[in-house]
Design a protein around this motif. Structure first.
Motif, PDB file in Angstrom:
ATOM      1  N   CYS A 602      -0.208  -3.146  -9.951  1.00 43.08           N
ATOM      2  CA  CYS A 602      -0.619  -3.798  -8.700  1.00 43.08           C
ATOM      3  C   CYS A 602       0.530  -3.928  -7.705  1.00 43.08           C
ATOM      4  CB  CYS A 602      -1.157  -5.205  -8.990  1.00 43.08           C
ATOM      5  SG  CYS A 602      -2.434  -5.309 -10.247  1.00 43.08           S
ATOM      6  N   ARG A 603       1.732  -3.560  -8.116  1.00 47.17           N
ATOM      7  CA  ARG A 603       2.906  -3.881  -7.297  1.00 47.17           C
ATOM      8  C   ARG A 603       2.845  -3.315  -5.888  1.00 47.17           C
ATOM      9  NH1 ARG A 603       7.125  -2.351 -12.079  1.00 47.17           N
ATOM     10  NH2 ARG A 603       6.927  -4.273 -13.322  1.00 47.17           N
ATOM     11  N   SER A 604       2.558  -2.025  -5.775  1.00 43.27           N
ATOM     12  CA  SER A 604       2.578  -1.418  -4.433  1.00 43.27           C
ATOM     13  C   SER A 604       1.535  -2.045  -3.528  1.00 43.27           C
ATOM     14  CB  SER A 604       2.363   0.093  -4.529  1.00 43.27           C
ATOM     15  OG  SER A 604       1.107   0.392  -5.114  1.00 43.27           O
ATOM     16  N   ALA A 605       0.369  -2.363  -4.073  1.00 43.17           N
ATOM     17  CA  ALA A 605      -0.665  -3.009  -3.269  1.00 43.17           C
ATOM     18  C   ALA A 605      -0.239  -4.411  -2.859  1.00 43.17           C
ATOM     19  CB  ALA A 605      -1.986  -3.057  -4.042  1.00 43.17           C
ATOM     20  N   LEU A 606       0.411  -5.141  -3.760  1.00 34.88           N
ATOM     21  CA  LEU A 606       0.894  -6.481  -3.420  1.00 34.88           C
ATOM     22  C   LEU A 606       1.943  -6.417  -2.322  1.00 34.88           C
ATOM     23  CD1 LEU A 606       1.173  -8.037  -6.991  1.00 34.88           C
ATOM     24  CD2 LEU A 606      -0.406  -8.756  -5.185  1.00 34.88           C
ATOM     25  N   TRP A 607       2.794  -5.418  -2.355  1.00 29.44           N
ATOM     26  CA  TRP A 607       3.794  -5.286  -1.287  1.00 29.44           C
ATOM     27  C   TRP A 607       3.129  -4.978   0.050  1.00 29.44           C
ATOM     28  CZ3 TRP A 607       8.208  -7.381  -1.094  1.00 29.44           C
ATOM     29  CH2 TRP A 607       8.981  -7.566  -2.239  1.00 29.44           C
ATOM     30  N   ARG A 608       2.009  -4.254   0.019  1.00 29.45           N
ATOM     31  CA  ARG A 608       1.270  -4.033   1.276  1.00 29.45           C
ATOM     32  C   ARG A 608       0.760  -5.352   1.840  1.00 29.45           C
ATOM     33  NH1 ARG A 608      -3.315  -1.279   0.456  1.00 29.45           N
ATOM     34  NH2 ARG A 608      -3.057  -0.564  -1.692  1.00 29.45           N
ATOM     35  N   VAL A 609       0.282  -6.216   0.957  1.00 27.53           N
ATOM     36  CA  VAL A 609      -0.188  -7.532   1.408  1.00 27.53           C
ATOM     37  C   VAL A 609       0.974  -8.327   2.003  1.00 27.53           C
ATOM     38  CG1 VAL A 609      -1.169  -9.731   0.645  1.00 27.53           C
ATOM     39  CG2 VAL A 609      -2.088  -7.586  -0.242  1.00 27.53           C
ATOM     40  N   ILE A 610       2.135  -8.254   1.366  1.00 29.52           N
ATOM     41  CA  ILE A 610       3.302  -8.983   1.876  1.00 29.52           C
ATOM     42  C   ILE A 610       3.712  -8.459   3.242  1.00 29.52           C
ATOM     43  CG2 ILE A 610       5.789  -9.284   1.512  1.00 29.52           C
ATOM     44  CD1 ILE A 610       5.143  -9.620  -1.486  1.00 29.52           C
ATOM     45  N   GLU A 611       3.746  -7.152   3.399  1.00 24.86           N
ATOM     46  CA  GLU A 611       4.116  -6.589   4.700  1.00 24.86           C
ATOM     47  C   GLU A 611       3.113  -6.997   5.771  1.00 24.86           C
ATOM     48  OE1 GLU A 611       6.937  -5.226   5.522  1.00 24.86           O
ATOM     49  OE2 GLU A 611       7.546  -5.564   3.447  1.00 24.86           O
ATOM     50  N   ASP A 612       1.837  -7.050   5.409  1.00 24.42           N
ATOM     51  CA  ASP A 612       0.826  -7.516   6.353  1.00 24.42           C
ATOM     52  C   ASP A 612       1.090  -8.979   6.716  1.00 24.42           C
ATOM     53  OD1 ASP A 612      -1.693  -7.345   7.835  1.00 24.42           O
ATOM     54  OD2 ASP A 612      -2.505  -8.655   6.283  1.00 24.42           O
ATOM     55  N   GLY A 613       1.442  -9.787   5.726  1.00 27.00           N
ATOM     56  CA  GLY A 613       1.754 -11.182   5.999  1.00 27.00           C
ATOM     57  C   GLY A 613       2.984 -11.322   6.873  1.00 27.00           C
ATOM     58  N   ARG A 614       3.987 -10.497   6.645  1.00 25.39           N
ATOM     59  CA  ARG A 614       5.203 -10.563   7.467  1.00 25.39           C
ATOM     60  C   ARG A 614       4.918 -10.232   8.924  1.00 25.39           C
ATOM     61  NH1 ARG A 614       9.178  -7.513   3.093  1.00 25.39           N
ATOM     62  NH2 ARG A 614       9.947  -9.415   2.053  1.00 25.39           N
ATOM     63  N   SER A 615       3.893  -9.434   9.158  1.00 24.97           N
ATOM     64  CA  SER A 615       3.522  -9.106  10.536  1.00 24.97           C
ATOM     65  C   SER A 615       2.468 -10.058  11.080  1.00 24.97           C
ATOM     66  CB  SER A 615       3.024  -7.657  10.618  1.00 24.97           C
ATOM     67  OG  SER A 615       1.823  -7.495   9.871  1.00 24.97           O
ATOM     68  N   GLY A 616       2.245 -11.183  10.365  1.00 26.97           N
ATOM     69  CA  GLY A 616       1.337 -12.202  10.876  1.00 26.97           C
ATOM     70  C   GLY A 616      -0.087 -12.059  10.408  1.00 26.97           C
ATOM     71  N   GLY A 617      -0.353 -11.253   9.379  1.00 25.85           N
ATOM     72  CA  GLY A 617      -1.722 -11.032   8.914  1.00 25.85           C
ATOM     73  C   GLY A 617      -2.142 -12.017   7.847  1.00 25.85           C
ATOM     74  N   ALA A 618      -2.383 -11.515   6.639  1.00 24.58           N
ATOM     75  CA  ALA A 618      -2.920 -12.339   5.552  1.00 24.58           C
ATOM     76  C   ALA A 618      -1.804 -13.146   4.903  1.00 24.58           C
ATOM     77  CB  ALA A 618      -3.615 -11.454   4.520  1.00 24.58           C
ATOM     78  N   ILE A 619      -1.359 -14.185   5.586  1.00 27.01           N
ATOM     79  CA  ILE A 619      -0.188 -14.949   5.150  1.00 27.01           C
ATOM     80  C   ILE A 619      -0.457 -15.688   3.845  1.00 27.01           C
ATOM     81  CG2 ILE A 619       1.262 -16.935   5.756  1.00 27.01           C
ATOM     82  CD1 ILE A 619       1.035 -15.901   8.692  1.00 27.01           C
ATOM     83  N   ALA A 620      -1.620 -16.332   3.730  1.00 29.08           N
ATOM     84  CA  ALA A 620      -1.925 -17.069   2.501  1.00 29.08           C
ATOM     85  C   ALA A 620      -1.975 -16.126   1.299  1.00 29.08           C
ATOM     86  CB  ALA A 620      -3.251 -17.808   2.644  1.00 29.08           C
ATOM     87  N   MET A 621      -2.541 -14.957   1.491  1.00 22.12           N
ATOM     88  CA  MET A 621      -2.576 -13.969   0.416  1.00 22.12           C
ATOM     89  C   MET A 621      -1.171 -13.452   0.108  1.00 22.12           C
ATOM     90  SD  MET A 621      -5.782 -13.434  -0.657  1.00 22.12           S
ATOM     91  CE  MET A 621      -5.819 -15.219  -0.692  1.00 22.12           C
ATOM     92  N   ALA A 622      -0.350 -13.311   1.133  1.00 24.75           N
ATOM     93  CA  ALA A 622       1.016 -12.828   0.923  1.00 24.75           C
ATOM     94  C   ALA A 622       1.825 -13.831   0.106  1.00 24.75           C
ATOM     95  CB  ALA A 622       1.696 -12.564   2.256  1.00 24.75           C
ATOM     96  N   ILE A 623       1.587 -15.118   0.316  1.00 20.90           N
ATOM     97  CA  ILE A 623       2.270 -16.141  -0.486  1.00 20.90           C
ATOM     98  C   ILE A 623       1.946 -15.937  -1.957  1.00 20.90           C
ATOM     99  CG2 ILE A 623       2.299 -18.600  -1.033  1.00 20.90           C
ATOM    100  CD1 ILE A 623       1.938 -19.136   1.989  1.00 20.90           C
ATOM    101  N   GLU A 624       0.662 -15.748  -2.261  1.00 22.28           N
ATOM    102  CA  GLU A 624       0.269 -15.506  -3.651  1.00 22.28           C
ATOM    103  C   GLU A 624       0.900 -14.217  -4.174  1.00 22.28           C
ATOM    104  OE1 GLU A 624      -1.369 -17.658  -5.514  1.00 22.28           O
ATOM    105  OE2 GLU A 624      -1.349 -18.970  -3.758  1.00 22.28           O
ATOM    106  N   ALA A 625       0.967 -13.198  -3.324  1.00 21.80           N
ATOM    107  CA  ALA A 625       1.555 -11.923  -3.748  1.00 21.80           C
ATOM    108  C   ALA A 625       3.021 -12.096  -4.124  1.00 21.80           C
ATOM    109  CB  ALA A 625       1.400 -10.890  -2.632  1.00 21.80           C
ATOM    110  N   PHE A 626       3.765 -12.880  -3.342  1.00 18.56           N
ATOM    111  CA  PHE A 626       5.166 -13.141  -3.670  1.00 18.56           C
ATOM    112  C   PHE A 626       5.301 -13.732  -5.069  1.00 18.56           C
ATOM    113  CE2 PHE A 626       6.419 -13.158   0.955  1.00 18.56           C
ATOM    114  CZ  PHE A 626       7.454 -12.242   0.824  1.00 18.56           C
TER     115      PHE A 626
END
Length: 945
Positions: A602-626
C-alpha cells in the motif's frame, strides 16, 4: 509599441513585509539575476558597461532595478534613477531631468558652453536647448567627471519605452560611448517594446517567470494563512508572474483564501492585472471574444466542441486575431486550444457579461450527452435560481469527483448542488454531507459546525439526530476532534437505524456513517459497542453496505478472529491500489492491511494520499497515511523514518485539531522511545495516553499505553512489570475481539508470562493463538507464533520451533522481532552450555539491535555474548566489521561471495543448507549488506586476512 499599462509601477516582487525593510528587499527566486547585476557593477569600476532587462509585464523587472540600486549604492556607486511615464512621454527632457536634478552641484564645474547647455535643458536659462548631440556630449562629460571625482556612477532606468523622445536620443548616445567612463547603465523594458536602447547593441537579459518552488515560497511568506490548495491554484494561474502572485490573493475573501469558501472557476483580476491582461483582449473582434469565452468556460481546449457550440462552420477562423495578438495558440501535438498565459482566461471572463457567460454554458451543455458530468456542470453554471433536476445531477457528480480522488472538488460540488436545490430537505442533506466529508477526508473540522448550523436553518424539522447525514457529520466532528465516542456512537446508531427503516437503498453517506461507526468502536475498545455495530450492519440487509466494510471489519476491527475470512478480498484490494484514486479506499485498505502485514503493498498509494494532502486535498486521510506508514516503518526496522513520518502527521493534527488521530502518532513515538531505551519519554507518552483516553472511554489508548510500558519493561528485563501491563489487556488464553491491537502483543505476553514462572498461562495463550489460526495470516505472525510457543516453556529448548521462526520467509524484513527471537534462542543455548551455537544468534541479535539503536536490547545481547566468552566492544568501526564474523561465518561468506548456492556451500563444509542460510542471515547485518549480491563488494572492501 504595445499598449501602455495604467500609471504606476507595473512590476512587483516579494519583500519580507509590507514596508519592505526587514529583509532589505530580499527577492525570491532571483539569485541568477542578482549575480548578473553584481557582476555588472564589478565590471563598471574599470570600464563602462550596460545591460537591458526585458520580460513580460509584472515579471519583476522593477523589483530587480530596486535591488540593483541598493546593491550599487552599497558598493560605492552614485545611483541615478530614471522612470519612464506615459503621462510625461510628450514632455521634452522630462526623463533627462531626473538625471540632472541630483547632479545640480556638479554642473557649474563643466566647461561653460556645456554647463549652459544643461541649464537650458533644465529650463534655467533663457537660451533654448541646442541640438541633441551637443546635449548628449554635455551629459556624457557630466557623468564622466562625476565618476572621476565621486566614484563610479550607476544609471538605473525603468520603463525605457515610455521615455520622452529627446531624452531617449540623448541617453542612446550616452549608451554608445559608455565604455569610456566608470558608468553602469541598467535598464528595463517589456519584451518586444522598441526603445532608445534597441539599436545600441547592448546586451539584454530576459527575466523569466518564477519557478514553481519560488512562486510557492513567495505566496506562502506573504500570505501565511492561505490554505495550501488555494496557494497551489494561485501559483498555477499566475504562471510565475510575481505581480499576479501578489495581486490575485487580494481578489479573494478570507473564506476563499482559507478554503472555507469555494474558489471561482476562473480567478478574478485586480485592477492592476486588468490593465496588463485585459487590454489586448478588449481590442479583439466580438466573434473572437465569444469564441475565447467558450474556450474558457469549456476548459478542455477541444476545437470540435467550440466549433459546434458557436454554431458556425467557419467559427475557428475567428481565432486568427487572438493568435496574432499572442493570446492563444493551437498545440501542434494535441490539436487543442491553449492560452499562452493562464490569466488571459481571467481577462476574457472579466470582459464578459453574466448573460454572455450563461449563454455560453448553455451552448456548451448542449454538446454533451444526458447524464454526463460536463453537461451537469455547464447546466449548473448557467442556472441563476433553484433547479432541483440540475442539483440532483450535480450531487451525483460530486461523488464521482470524490471517487477520482478530488475530495475538495467533491465538497465544492456538493455545496453548489445545495445552492441549486429548491427542496429544503435535500438542500440540508447536501450541506450535512459536505460537512461529513470535510471532517473525514479534507480535514476541515472548522467548517463542520457552520455547515450543520446552515442545514438546521434550512430544514429545522429534518436535520437532527434522525438525519443520517447530519448525524454522520456531527459524529465525525466529535470523534476526530474530542474523541467523544459515546455521543458519536449514540448519534450514528440511532440515525442509521432510522434511515434503514425509512429507506430502501444505501446512500453515499451511509458508507461514511458505517465506517465512522467502525472507527468509534475501534477506539472505544468495548465489546458492547462492537456488538451494536454488527447488529446495525445485519439490519441493513436490504441496502448492501459498502463491500469494503466487511474487509475493514475483519482485518482491522478483529484481525485475530476475522482476518482469515477476508484476506483474499483484502489482497485483491491491495493489488488494485495502483489504479485507485479515492483517498478513502486507499486509507481504508491500508488500515485493513496494518495488522496483517500487508502495508508494503500500500505504500505508493499512501504516498499519493500524502502528496494530495500536502497540496491541500485529503488532509484527514493524509494524516492517517502518515501514521500507517510510520507503523510500517517501525515494524520493518526502518526506525529512523518514524520520527519524520509521525512528526509531520502530528503537525497537521495540531493545525487542523485532529486530537484523537494525534494519539496514534504519539503512540508510535512512545513505542520507538521504549524500544530505544528512552524510558522517560516512553513513560510520559503512556501516561498522557491514559489520562486523555480513560475519561473518554477510549480503550484503544489504554492498550497503546500498555504496549509502550510492556516493551520498555521487556527491554530492561523487568518481566514482572511487563506481565502486569499485558495482563491488563486481557486474560491469558484469550485474544479480545474488541481490542484489535491485542493481536500484536501475544509474543510479549508469552515471554513475560514464561519468564515470571507462569508457564501454564504462557502455554494457554499460545494455544489460543494457534486455535485462531493466526499463523496463517502472514509469515510474520507465523514466525511470532512459533517463537512464542518455543518460549512458553523456559525449561525446554525446542530447536525446531526456534529454527523455524528464525528461518521464516522474509524474517529479516521484521528485523526487531527476528532479533528478539534470536536473543531468546541464544540465551537458552548459552544456559544449556551450547556456547558456540548461542554466539551465532546472539551476535546477529546484537548487530541488529545496534543498527536499530535499541540500546536496552543491545545491552542484553552484549551481556549474553560476554557470558558466552566473547569480549564485546560498544561500537564496531565500519572498516572492522569483518572482526565480528566467526571463523565459520567467514568461510561461508567467502564461498557465498563466489556465487555458490547454500546447498553447494553446505556440501563443502559438511553442514545443512538451513545452517548455511542461518549463518548468512547473521553475516548480512554484520557487514551492513542486505543480500548475497552485496557480499562480494563488502568483502573486497574490507582489510581482512
Amino acid at each position: 509599441m504595445s499598449s501602455p499599462a495604467p500609471p504606476g509601477r507595473e512590476d512587483a516582487e516579494h519583500l519580507a513585509d509590507d514596508s519592505g525593510t526587514s529583509s532589505i528587499g530580499r527577492l525570491v527566486g532571483r539569485s541568477a539575476e542578482l549575480k548578473l547585476i553584481d557582476e555588472l557593477f564589478r565590471s563598471a569600476t574599470t570600464r563602462g558597461v550596460a545591460l537591458m532587462l526585458t520580460g513580460e509585464p509584472g515579471v519583476g523587472k522593477s523589483a530587480l532595478l530596486d535591488a540593483a540600486a541598493r546593491r550599487a549604492s552599497e558598493a560605492g556607486f552614485r545611483v541615478l534613477r530614471v522612470v519612464g511615464s506615459q503621462f510625461e512621454e510628450s514632455v521634452s527632457f522630462s526623463a533627462l531631468n531626473q538625471i540632472l536634478q541630483p547632479l545640480t552641484g556638479e554642473i557649474p564645474a563643466l566647461p561653460a558652453r556645456q554647463a549652459e547647455t544643461l541649464r537650458a535643458v533644465r529650463g534655467l536659462s533663457e537660451e533654448q536647448p541646442t541640438e541633441l548631440l551637443a546635449i548628449a556630449n554635455a551629459v556624457h562629460v557630466l557623468l564622466s567627471q562625476t565618476a572621476a571625482k565621486r566614484g563610479p556612477v550607476a544609471l538605473v532606468i525603468d520603463d525605457v519605452a515610455w521615455l520622452d523622445r529627446p531624452s531617449a536620443v540623448v541617453l542612446s548616445t550616452v549608451a554608445r560611448y559608455i565604455r569610456t567612463s566608470s558608468l553602469a547603465l541598467l535598464a528595463a523594458s517589456r519584451t518586444g517594446d522598441e526603445s532608445f536602447l534597441s539599436s545600441t547593441g547592448i546586451p539584454t537579459h530576459e527575466v523569466q517567470p518564477l519557478d514553481e518552488e519560488s512562486a510557492n515560497e513567495l505566496v506562502a511568506e506573504r500570505f501565511p494563512a492561505m490554505a495550501a490548495r488555494v496557494r497551489q491554484r494561485l501559483v498555477a494561474e499566475a504562471a510565475g508572474n510575481p505581480l499576479a502572485l501578489l495581486e490575485l490573493p487580494g481578489t479573494l475573501n478570507e473564506a476563499q483564501q482559507t478554503e472555507r469558501g469555494p474558489l471561482p472557476a476562473v480567478l478574478p483580476l485586480s485592477e492592476r492585472l486588468k490593465g496588463i491582461f485585459s487590454v489586448r483582449v478588449g481590442g479583439l473582434p466580438d466573434a473572437t471574444r465569444e469564441l475565447l469565452l467558450l474556450a474558457v468556460l469549456d476548459a478542455s481546449g477541444d476545437l470540435h466542441v467550440l466549433e459546434r457550440a458557436m454554431s458556425s462552420a467557419d467559427a475557428l477562423t475567428e481565432l486568427g486575431p487572438a493568435e496574432k495578438a499572442g493570446l492563444v495558440q493551437v498545440d501542434s501535438l494535441t490539436g487543442r486550444l491553449v492560452f499562452r498565459h493562464p490569466l488571459t482566461r481571467s481577462a476574457v471572463m472579466e470582459l464578459s457579461t453574466s448573460a454572455e457567460r450563461r449563454r455560453g454554458h448553455l451552448a456548451l451543455a448542449g454538446e454533451f450527452p444526458e447524464g454526463s458530468e460536463r453537461r451537469a456542470r455547464h447546466l449548473a453554471a448557467a442556472s441563476v435560481g433553484p433547479d432541483d433536476e440540475v442539483a440532483s445531477l450535480l450531487y451525483e457528480v460530486a461523488y464521482g469527483t470524490l471517487r477520482r480522488g478530488d475530495a475538495v472538488g467533491a465538497i465544492t460540488t456538493l455545496l453548489r448542488a445545495s445552492e441549486l436545490s429548491g427542496e429544503a430537505t435535500a438542500k440540508a442533506r447536501m450541506l450535512a454531507e459536505a460537512a461529513c466529508l470535510g471532517a473525514n477526508i479534507t480535514g476541515d473540522l472548522r467548517n463542520v459546525r457552520a455547515l450543520l448550523d446552515n442545514a438546521l436553518l434550512v430544514d429545522p424539522a429534518g436535520v437532527g439526530t434522525e438525519s443520517l447525514a447530519a448525524a454522520a457529520a456531527a459524529a465525525s466532528h466529535l470523534l476526530n476532534g474530542e474523541g467523544d465516542v459515546d455521543t458519536a456512537h449514540k448519534l450514528l446508531v440511532g440515525a442509521i437505524r432510522n434511515h434503514s427503516l425509512s429507506n430502501t437503498s444505501c446512500t453515499n453517506i451511509m458508507s461514511e456513517a458505517l465506517h465512522t461507526l467502525l472507527l468509534v468502536c475501534f477506539f472505544s475498545g468495548r465489546p458492547e459497542l462492537w456488538e451494536s455495530f454488527d447488529n446495525v450492519v445485519a439490519e441493513l440487509r436490504h441496502c448492501s453496505p459498502d463491500p469494503m466494510l466487511s474487509v475493514v471489519r475483519g482485518a482491522f476491527g478483529d484481525p485475530a478472529h476475522g482476518a482469515s475470512s477476508v484476506l483474499d478480498a483484502l489482497d485483491g484490494l491491495v493489488f488494485d491500489l495502483h489504479r485507485e484514486n479515492d483517498p478513502r479506499r486507499i486509507v481504508r485498505t491500508a488500515q485493513s492491511a496494518a495488522y496483517v502485514d500487508r502495508v508494503p503493498g500500500c505504500r505508493s498509494a499512501l504516498w499519493r494520499v500524502i502528496e494530495d494532502g500536502r497540496s491541500g486535498g485529503a488532509i484527514a486521510m493524509a494524516i492517517e497515511a502518515f501514521f500507517i506508514l510510520a507503523n510500517d516503518a517501525y515494524a520493518g526496522g526502518q526506525w529512523d523514518d518514524v520520527p519524520d513520518l509521525t512528526g509531520e502527521g502530528l503537525r497537521w493534527c495540531a493545525t487542523y485539531n485532529y486530537r484523537l488521530s494525534s494519539w496514534s502518532g504519539r503512540f508510535l513515538q512512545g513505542l520507538l522511545a521504549a524500544a530505544r531505551g528512552d524510558s522517560r519519554t516512553a513513560q510520559d507518552i503512556a501516561d498522557r495516553l491514559v489520562s486523555w483516553g480513560n475519561p473518554r472511554g477510549l480503550g484503544a489508548l489504554h492498550v497503546y499505553a500498555s504496549h509502550i510500558r510492556a516493551l520498555s519493561a521487556l527491554g530492561s528485563a523487568d518481566f514482572e512489570g511487563a506481565y502486569r501491563q499485558l495482563r491488563s489487556v486481557g486474560p491469558p488464553g484469550t485474544l479480545p475481539s474488541h481490542m484489535p491491537h491485542a493481536l500484536l502483543l501475544f509474543l510479549d505476553f508469552t515471554e513475560a508470562a514464561a519468564r515470571t514462572g507462569r508457564h501454564a498461562e504462557a502455554v494457554r495463550h499460545v494455544a489460543a493463538v494457534r486455535k485462531s489460526d493466526i499463523p496463517a495470516i502472514s509469515p510474520r505472525l507465523a514466525m511470532m507464533t512459533d517463537a512464542a510457543e518455543a518460549m512458553a516453556d523456559p525449561d525446554v529448548i525446542d530447536h525446531d520451533l526456534f529454527e523455524r521462526a528464525i528461518n521464516a520467509p522474509d524474517a529479516e524484513r521484521w528485523s526487531f522481532d527476528s532479533a528478539r527471537i534470536r536473543l531468546a534462542y541464544g540465551e537458552r543455548l548459552r544456559r544449556a552450555k551450547a556456547g558456540g551455537a548461542a554466539r551465532v544468534h546472539l551476535a546477529v541479535a546484537l548487530s541488529t539491535f545496534q543498527r536499530l539503536g535499541a540500546e536496552p536490547w543491545s545491552a542484553r545481547a552484549a551481556n549474553e555474548l560476554r557470558a558466552s566468552g566473547i569480549p564485546i566492544r560498544t561500537a564496531v568501526p565500519s572498516d572492522d566489521r569483518y572482526a565480528l564474523l566467526t571463523p565459520q561465518e567467514r568461510q561461508i561468506a567467502q564461498l557465498a561471495a563466489t556465487g555458490l548456492t547454500n546447498k553447494q556451500i553446505a556440501a563443502q563444509l559438511f553442514l545443512s543448507p538451513r545452517t548455511v542460510a542461518a549463518h548468512l542471515r547473521g553475516v548480512f547485518p554484520k557487514l551492513n549488506v542486505t543480500s548475497r549480491a552485496g557480499l562480494r563488494d563488502a568483502l573486497t572492501g574490507l582489510d581482512h586476512p
